[in-house]
Design an enzyme around this catalytic site. Sequence first.
Site, PDB file in Angstrom:
ATOM      1  N   GLY A 297       3.202   5.578  -2.888  1.00 33.77           N
ATOM      2  CA  GLY A 297       4.719   6.160  -3.439  1.00 33.77           C
ATOM      3  C   GLY A 297       4.644   6.374  -4.757  1.00 33.77           C
TER       4      GLY A 297
ATOM      5  N   GLY B 188       0.680  -1.236  -0.014  1.00 32.76           N
ATOM      6  CA  GLY B 188       0.004   0.002   0.067  1.00 32.76           C
ATOM      7  C   GLY B 188       0.871   1.402   0.035  1.00 32.76           C
ATOM      8  N   ASP B 189       1.965   0.923   0.702  1.00 29.33           N
ATOM      9  CA  ASP B 189       2.680   2.239   0.674  1.00 29.33           C
ATOM     10  C   ASP B 189       3.837   2.497  -0.638  1.00 29.33           C
ATOM     11  OD1 ASP B 189       1.993   2.830   3.496  1.00 29.33           O
ATOM     12  OD2 ASP B 189       3.390   1.215   3.894  1.00 29.33           O
ATOM     13  N   ALA B 190       4.029   1.606  -1.091  1.00 29.85           N
ATOM     14  CA  ALA B 190       4.369   1.532  -2.469  1.00 29.85           C
ATOM     15  C   ALA B 190       3.418   2.079  -3.442  1.00 29.85           C
ATOM     16  CB  ALA B 190       5.125   0.266  -2.911  1.00 29.85           C
ATOM     17  N   PHE B 191       2.208   1.723  -3.444  1.00 27.72           N
ATOM     18  CA  PHE B 191       1.216   2.551  -4.313  1.00 27.72           C
ATOM     19  C   PHE B 191       1.043   3.933  -4.068  1.00 27.72           C
ATOM     20  CE2 PHE B 191      -3.203   3.877  -4.349  1.00 27.72           C
ATOM     21  CZ  PHE B 191      -3.576   3.851  -5.532  1.00 27.72           C
TER      22      PHE B 191
END
Length: 252
Positions: free
Chosen positions: A242, A237-240
Amino acid sequence: MPLFTLLCLTLPPSCYTTPSLVHRHGLPTRPLKTSVASRSSLPACTSPEPSPFLSPAGTCAVIVTKSGTCRSLVANLAAANHFTKSHLEIAENKALMEKANFYYISGFFLTVSPESILMVGEHACENNKVFCMNLSAPFLCEFFKDPMMKAFPYIDILFGNETEAAKFAEIHEFGTTDVKDIALKTAALPKKNSKRERIVVFTQGAEDIIVARGGKITQFPVVRLPTEKLIDTNGAGDAFVGGKLSRVTEVE
Ligand SMILES: *[C@@H]1O[C@H](CO)[C@@H](O)[C@H](O)[C@H]1NC(C)=O
Ligand SMILES: *[C@@H]1O[C@H](CO)[C@@H](O)[C@H](O)[C@H]1NC(C)=O
């Protein structure tokens, strides 16, 4: 375009675990770092005394099961729990904050320093810069409702997933469980900077991403990864977020 973020201080540091290590052993083999200096490409902030960075770095144990689809985390936030507004008020740190054009603060930070969030939100609003937040967890929508709603009028882009959206709708008595309706209602909540319309982005695992903007919904399909290629969803989710923010900072 400089991006200033406070998420690094409050995330369960799961996103640091090396996926292969976690996958193989179930637990990370070494302490994980959470300091701004080690995580961000921005220069490290100067700290007042007592400094959050004099506290030990946070640690997090992660157990990944069901071929990478399920995970359990136990986080010791340590230094991340000691951030105060005074830290942001130090001239050198304030200058870094003011230099940025985009801001992203995780909802977890509501449990640490809501005053810091408001300070950044006000600055963004007064200068027509982009202020983004993440609902981050259902418990924040419920038990940190008041600080969350104080920050809400500053939010230009809001991220969240379907379970967070559902809890947000329940707490605010939206009278709907439909993610699209929730996104529209959330986008329409009062907003300070009228020069920017609020964008609400709700993810739903492998289902379409829902985006509400200007009273309209747009859906974006997710590219599905074959199960055998899935190793670990930690930090997905954090990569999303980002990825999305990297586009936002490019386009604006
Ligand atoms: C949505 O976020 C919650 C935490 O807020 C998490 O427990 C849940 O697994 C997430 N849903 C998906 C589909 O990733
Ligand atoms: C933020 O939002 C994304 C998208 O909904 C979610 O998957 C992710 O877990 C969130 N992360 C944090 C730390 O708030």
